[in-house]
Design a protein around this motif. Structure first.
Motif, mmCIF file in Angstrom:
data_model
loop_
_atom_site.group_PDB
_atom_site.id
_atom_site.type_symbol
_atom_site.label_atom_id
_atom_site.label_comp_id
_atom_site.label_asym_id
_atom_site.label_seq_id
_atom_site.Cartn_x
_atom_site.Cartn_y
_atom_site.Cartn_z
ATOM 1 N N THR A 1 -15.460 -8.400 -25.237
ATOM 2 C CA THR A 1 -16.659 -7.246 -24.836
ATOM 3 C C THR A 1 -16.504 -8.029 -23.031
ATOM 4 O O THR A 1 -16.987 -7.265 -22.155
ATOM 5 C CB THR A 1 -17.910 -7.077 -25.234
ATOM 6 N N VAL B 1 -14.222 -7.011 -21.132
ATOM 7 C CA VAL B 1 -14.219 -5.688 -20.158
ATOM 8 C C VAL B 1 -14.982 -5.565 -18.927
ATOM 9 O O VAL B 1 -15.120 -5.255 -18.266
ATOM 10 C CB VAL B 1 -14.160 -3.832 -20.946
ATOM 11 N N TYR C 1 -14.619 -5.057 -15.034
ATOM 12 C CA TYR C 1 -15.662 -4.077 -13.951
ATOM 13 C C TYR C 1 -16.682 -4.711 -12.460
ATOM 14 O O TYR C 1 -16.445 -4.312 -11.339
ATOM 15 C CB TYR C 1 -17.174 -3.454 -15.573
ATOM 16 N N LEU C 2 -16.891 -6.095 -13.065
ATOM 17 C CA LEU C 2 -17.722 -6.376 -12.045
ATOM 18 C C LEU C 2 -16.743 -6.790 -11.208
ATOM 19 O O LEU C 2 -17.175 -6.971 -9.615
ATOM 20 C CB LEU C 2 -18.761 -8.260 -12.226
ATOM 21 N N GLN D 1 -15.613 -3.972 -8.809
ATOM 22 C CA GLN D 1 -17.224 -3.830 -7.729
ATOM 23 C C GLN D 1 -17.033 -4.984 -6.541
ATOM 24 O O GLN D 1 -18.008 -5.169 -5.791
ATOM 25 C CB GLN D 1 -17.985 -3.686 -8.534
ATOM 26 N N ILE E 1 -17.166 -8.772 -7.450
ATOM 27 C CA ILE E 1 -17.931 -9.816 -8.189
ATOM 28 C C ILE E 1 -16.918 -10.697 -8.760
ATOM 29 O O ILE E 1 -17.352 -10.192 -10.185
ATOM 30 C CB ILE E 1 -19.317 -9.195 -9.130
ATOM 31 N N ASN F 1 -9.957 5.506 -7.299
ATOM 32 C CA ASN F 1 -10.713 5.204 -7.950
ATOM 33 C C ASN F 1 -10.933 5.329 -9.720
ATOM 34 O O ASN F 1 -10.368 4.821 -10.811
ATOM 35 C CB ASN F 1 -11.996 4.675 -7.650
ATOM 36 N N GLN F 2 -10.873 7.059 -10.020
ATOM 37 C CA GLN F 2 -11.102 7.443 -10.615
ATOM 38 C C GLN F 2 -9.987 7.203 -11.318
ATOM 39 O O GLN F 2 -10.005 7.134 -12.737
ATOM 40 C CB GLN F 2 -10.767 9.060 -10.574
ATOM 41 N N ALA G 1 -9.925 3.829 -12.935
ATOM 42 C CA ALA G 1 -10.214 3.693 -13.727
ATOM 43 C C ALA G 1 -9.849 3.970 -15.289
ATOM 44 O O ALA G 1 -9.718 3.176 -16.212
ATOM 45 C CB ALA G 1 -11.690 4.018 -13.709
ATOM 46 N N ARG H 1 -7.798 1.370 -18.746
ATOM 47 C CA ARG H 1 -9.323 2.041 -19.668
ATOM 48 C C ARG H 1 -7.699 2.492 -20.468
ATOM 49 O O ARG H 1 -7.376 1.978 -21.430
ATOM 50 C CB ARG H 1 -9.640 3.342 -19.901
ATOM 51 N N THR I 1 -20.209 -2.275 -26.595
ATOM 52 C CA THR I 1 -18.053 -2.563 -25.737
ATOM 53 C C THR I 1 -18.414 -1.140 -24.984
ATOM 54 O O THR I 1 -18.089 -0.719 -24.333
ATOM 55 C CB THR I 1 -16.890 -2.928 -26.695
ATOM 56 N N VAL J 1 -20.223 -0.732 -22.116
ATOM 57 C CA VAL J 1 -20.327 -1.225 -21.395
ATOM 58 C C VAL J 1 -18.955 -0.458 -20.726
ATOM 59 O O VAL J 1 -19.022 -0.648 -19.026
ATOM 60 C CB VAL J 1 -19.682 -2.681 -21.284
ATOM 61 N N GLU J 2 -18.205 0.137 -21.463
ATOM 62 C CA GLU J 2 -17.193 0.526 -20.635
ATOM 63 C C GLU J 2 -16.918 1.706 -20.102
ATOM 64 O O GLU J 2 -16.687 2.296 -19.158
ATOM 65 C CB GLU J 2 -15.716 1.029 -22.854
ATOM 66 N N TYR K 1 -18.723 1.736 -16.815
ATOM 67 C CA TYR K 1 -17.104 1.056 -15.831
ATOM 68 C C TYR K 1 -16.925 2.678 -15.481
ATOM 69 O O TYR K 1 -16.598 2.958 -14.179
ATOM 70 C CB TYR K 1 -16.551 -0.163 -16.930
ATOM 71 N N LEU K 2 -16.065 3.251 -16.338
ATOM 72 C CA LEU K 2 -15.829 4.016 -15.998
ATOM 73 C C LEU K 2 -16.544 5.531 -15.141
ATOM 74 O O LEU K 2 -16.352 6.733 -14.357
ATOM 75 C CB LEU K 2 -15.849 5.102 -17.485
ATOM 76 N N SER L 1 -19.364 4.545 -13.737
ATOM 77 C CA SER L 1 -19.537 4.061 -12.152
ATOM 78 C C SER L 1 -18.332 4.720 -10.764
ATOM 79 O O SER L 1 -18.125 4.867 -10.366
ATOM 80 C CB SER L 1 -19.489 2.769 -12.114
ATOM 81 N N GLN L 2 -17.053 4.387 -11.754
ATOM 82 C CA GLN L 2 -15.435 5.047 -10.818
ATOM 83 C C GLN L 2 -15.678 6.014 -10.874
ATOM 84 O O GLN L 2 -14.310 6.989 -10.594
ATOM 85 C CB GLN L 2 -14.688 4.378 -11.220
ATOM 86 N N GLY L 3 -16.373 7.022 -11.680
ATOM 87 C CA GLY L 3 -16.596 8.887 -11.424
ATOM 88 C C GLY L 3 -15.590 10.026 -12.381
ATOM 89 O O GLY L 3 -15.351 10.558 -12.378
ATOM 90 N N ILE L 4 -15.430 9.193 -13.837
ATOM 91 C CA ILE L 4 -15.250 9.243 -14.844
ATOM 92 C C ILE L 4 -16.407 9.540 -15.635
ATOM 93 O O ILE L 4 -17.046 8.359 -16.527
ATOM 94 C CB ILE L 4 -13.924 8.812 -15.432
ATOM 95 N N GLU M 1 -14.873 9.933 -22.498
ATOM 96 C CA GLU M 1 -13.695 9.209 -22.672
ATOM 97 C C GLU M 1 -12.793 10.399 -21.944
ATOM 98 O O GLU M 1 -12.265 11.728 -21.880
ATOM 99 C CB GLU M 1 -12.739 8.775 -23.500
ATOM 100 N N ALA N 1 -22.915 -4.199 -9.653
ATOM 101 C CA ALA N 1 -22.395 -4.270 -10.040
ATOM 102 C C ALA N 1 -23.829 -5.746 -11.227
ATOM 103 O O ALA N 1 -23.509 -5.717 -11.927
ATOM 104 C CB ALA N 1 -21.746 -5.018 -9.626
ATOM 105 N N MET O 1 -26.337 -3.808 -12.752
ATOM 106 C CA MET O 1 -26.212 -3.389 -13.965
ATOM 107 C C MET O 1 -25.833 -4.412 -15.092
ATOM 108 O O MET O 1 -26.739 -4.490 -16.256
ATOM 109 C CB MET O 1 -24.873 -2.530 -13.820
ATOM 110 N N ARG O 2 -25.210 -5.310 -14.691
ATOM 111 C CA ARG O 2 -25.127 -6.113 -15.621
ATOM 112 C C ARG O 2 -26.457 -7.425 -16.206
ATOM 113 O O ARG O 2 -26.884 -7.320 -17.139
ATOM 114 C CB ARG O 2 -23.860 -7.556 -14.845
#
Lengths: 452, 452
Positions: free
Chosen positions: A252, A255, A259-260, A263, A265, A330-331, A334, A338, B252, B255-256, B259-260, B262-265, B269, B334, B337-338
């Motif tokens: 986790t 993952v 993500y951080l 972006q 970080i 970016n899509q 992502a 994954r 998990t 979180v995943e 992330y997806l 935030s990138q437009g997915i 899934e 980011a 969100m964390r």
């Protein structure tokens, strides 16, 4: 109830009534404990932890994010710190002492019992993301010559100490501490008390090496529905046990950290309670690379100043082309990240991924290109302006998804962290291509674009 | 070994030799099984699964991502599908049947044994992210009047069936199936065989309700070091057991998925094996909103066409201001969100977060502003151009981190998913402000910028 529990903690710590402080801590959920502690200044946090019993202070330390836990331990008096560390599990001890300065770690280790210090020294010698760094040393360990009755006796005699252990399985070793079998505790229920455990144990149990990587551990626990697995060294000696939990938790974190990083970080967790200069410096290290990449991309625009001057409406559409291509790319990044993490795609399959992205890019690029072309025509009345920005966005969308889909695979293949590098690389290339497409086509069609 | 194992699977499935197919499947790791299956077309996948025994097909289904598993089950003949579903755990059954069409689910349920179908119907009535949707129904359930000997007898008589169960704890119920106690299996070792379990069980055990949310479950397992907890309904009846694993896994995924998103997915899934039109449509739904937001932001540029025409060099810097502000703002998103997911900040603390971001924005904005100002001066030779873009970037960086830091908190507070909406909102507002700052200041200083 007070919505600012950190004030209560501090007041009770200073009033010199440990019982009230303890009550106050116990009334908070772990989430609120973490929030309250992180809201105190470093000195105040020391006051609170020093006023608590070591056992309770350890509970508080446990609920903090790792870096913050280490910083907090590092600020305490050595004997207070050692007493708290003593209450932690061996894996937690290793995590905390791995993150304080090496002098502080040494001082705390000196103050711990010898065998405990030795175990921690061993654990800290492993990286955080291999089995040796994730295992705990507390394990039910029996000698092959013991009988069922002796095992049950040992269990009941050490009930208190063992209560924290993983009690599903006991591990059976030979005289040289090599793992030779595993015994499900439940099977002891059905066994004769006089029987030797060597006769009822499962021989040649599955185990992992202390050097096994996180990726392989995730795969191991996917393949087998165990709650834990014994960890052995290269010589087959039992070193500890690794729990599915610890592997899941670390996965986790990986993952989350991806993500951080994506972006910007980078270089570890940021919490807003950290010093401003540290936070600013870390963020800047990534931003300043980006500003140079951006200047490079924008220099394409500078090459076409004459065209821009002639058709100033183009300037309105340059940021749109840049941003939309970035979004599409970016899509694709992502989805690739994954599929990589799920193991559904291999770094060598970039060509296949590229092809699958081109088809989606063609559809989405056409729709987006038409929308932007229409907007350009409505805004400016010139059909050719619409044609230029529309075709540029269509083409650049296909370029963006091609790069976005394949770059994570290629970076991974060449050993670069795709989470950090994919975004900036993608943006720079798509910006350059996008600016070049719009302004290049406009230059070729200049006579049609300039309304006399 | 063949690097394209899906070809082997298909060949063996068609050759009509189930043993060879089984061997081939068993030689693959779960990761490779998932990769191989996802590489087959839908029809080919059906062929392979139909050729395997239901038990082995279930193992394969288990290693696929959830949506893909459901799609695959949905394509099979009803009786084949039902036989495979029968081999899954109750929570897996509920996941799969929750994702196929309701007619398919009904047909498969009809083909299952009645008690199994009833259990699945109950589980599917819960959302995926509450205890009821995450629990399993397979639980060691004993009546309070049983003796230790009877419990041990039941365990050994059902050893095969129970081997998949969580065997750390047994749950003790009264005659109306209400949970009244828990008994660690290990304690049976120390107990007299004639004793009633009601006398040795732990009374009033901790439990969670079937309606408990994922967030509260994470907190529960943070607070308590249990591997599992009993799940009861509002009337106190034992419904199942929830494992720490299931909670961790779902967390998990959350979180995943953030992330997806935030990138437009957005909207579930995406795997590249899905139909192109579906993938394109899903990505477009997010992109097309963005294109309109972008057009809105760019309309600010259109308002200042005269200024741009006079100082064409400004067009070079507009995309840089837009992109760099977006980067700085996304870093703040980011971190927020964390901190939200760690519980270190509450949605009501937007003001505090804003203040902590302003200080970082001031430092980073100054550095970035100076860099860009220098670049502008070098590029153009006009000191005032550097001043305009530098001050604009400084100001806009502070705006970007302020918005980026606080927007996730505000969105969460008003019930909007911060992972989806933060990015587009941030980009649009910072683009508008950035363009306005650059072009507005340039308009005011136009006489200094135009080199005669």
């Amino acid at each position: 109830a007070n919505d600012r529990p950190w004030e209560d903690l501090l007041r009770h710590a200073r009033s010199g009534d440990p019982q009230q402080l303890t009550d106050c801590v116990e009334q908070l959920s772990t989430g609120d404990q973490a929030r309250a502690l992180s809201r105190l200044s470093e000195d105040e946090r020391s006051e609170v932890l020093t006023a608590l019993s070591a056992e309770e202070a350890a509970e508080l330390i446990r609920c903090l994010p790792e870096m913050q836990a280490a910083n907090t331990i590092g600020m305490l008096q050595v004997d207070t710190a050692a007493a708290i560390v003593h209450e932690l599990h061996s894996d937690e001890q290793a995590d905390v002492l791995g993150d304080v300065s090496s002098e502080q770690a040494e001082a705390i280790l000196q103050a711990l019992p010898d065998d405990e210090a030795a175990a921690v020294r061993e654990l800290t010698s492993f990286a955080d993301d291999v089995a040796g760094g994730l295992m705990i040393c507390e394990v039910l360990r029996f000698h092959e010559n013991m009988t069922v009755a002796e095992v049950i006796h040992q269990l009941s005699a050490n009930e208190d100490e063992y209560s924290d252990f993983d009690v599903q399985y006991g591990y059976v070793c030979d005289s040289e501490d090599r793992l030779i079998g595993v015994i499900p505790m439940r099977n002891l229920l059905f066994a004769k008390r006089s029987e030797r455990i060597a006769t009822i144990m499962i021989r040649n149990p599955l185990s992992v090496f202390d050097s096994t990587s996180l990726e392989d551990l995730v795969e191991f626990f996917d393949d087998h529905s165990f709650l834990g697995a014994p960890v052995i060294d290269a010589g087959g000696h039992l070193r500890g046990v690794i729990h599915r939990d610890a592997v899941d938790y670390e996965a986790t974190r990986a993952v989350e950290s991806d993500y951080l990083k994506s972006q910007g970080i980078v270089g570890g967790e940021e919490l807003r309670t950290m010093p401003i200069w540290l936070r600013a410096r870390r963020r800047l290290s990534w931003l300043s690379i980006n500003v140079f990449l951006n200047l490079g991309a924008a220099s394409v625009i500078a090459m076409f100043q004459d065209t821009l001057e002639a058709v100033i409406a183009l300037a309105v559409f340059l940021p749109i082309i840049s941003d939309m291509s970035g979004c599409s790319g970016n899509q694709a990044v992502a989805v690739s990240m994954r599929e990589l993490s799920l193991g559904l795609v291999r770094p060598t399959e970039a060509f296949r991924v590229w092809w699958q992205e081109v088809s989606v890019g063609l559809i989405n690029g056409t729709v987006l290109g038409l929308l932007v072309a229409l907007a350009a025509f409505v805004f400016n009345g010139n059909l050719y302006l619409g044609l230029v920005v529309g075709v540029a966005l269509l083409t650049n969308t296909i370029i963006a998804v091609s790069i976005g889909g394949t770059v994570p695979l290629l970076l991974k293949r060449f050993g670069v962290d795709p989470a950090v590098a994919s975004g900036p690389l993608l943006t720079t290339v798509t910006d350059m291509c996008g600016f070049f497409l719009v302004l290049g086509m406009a230059t070729l069609m200049l006579s049609k674009l300039v309304t006399p």
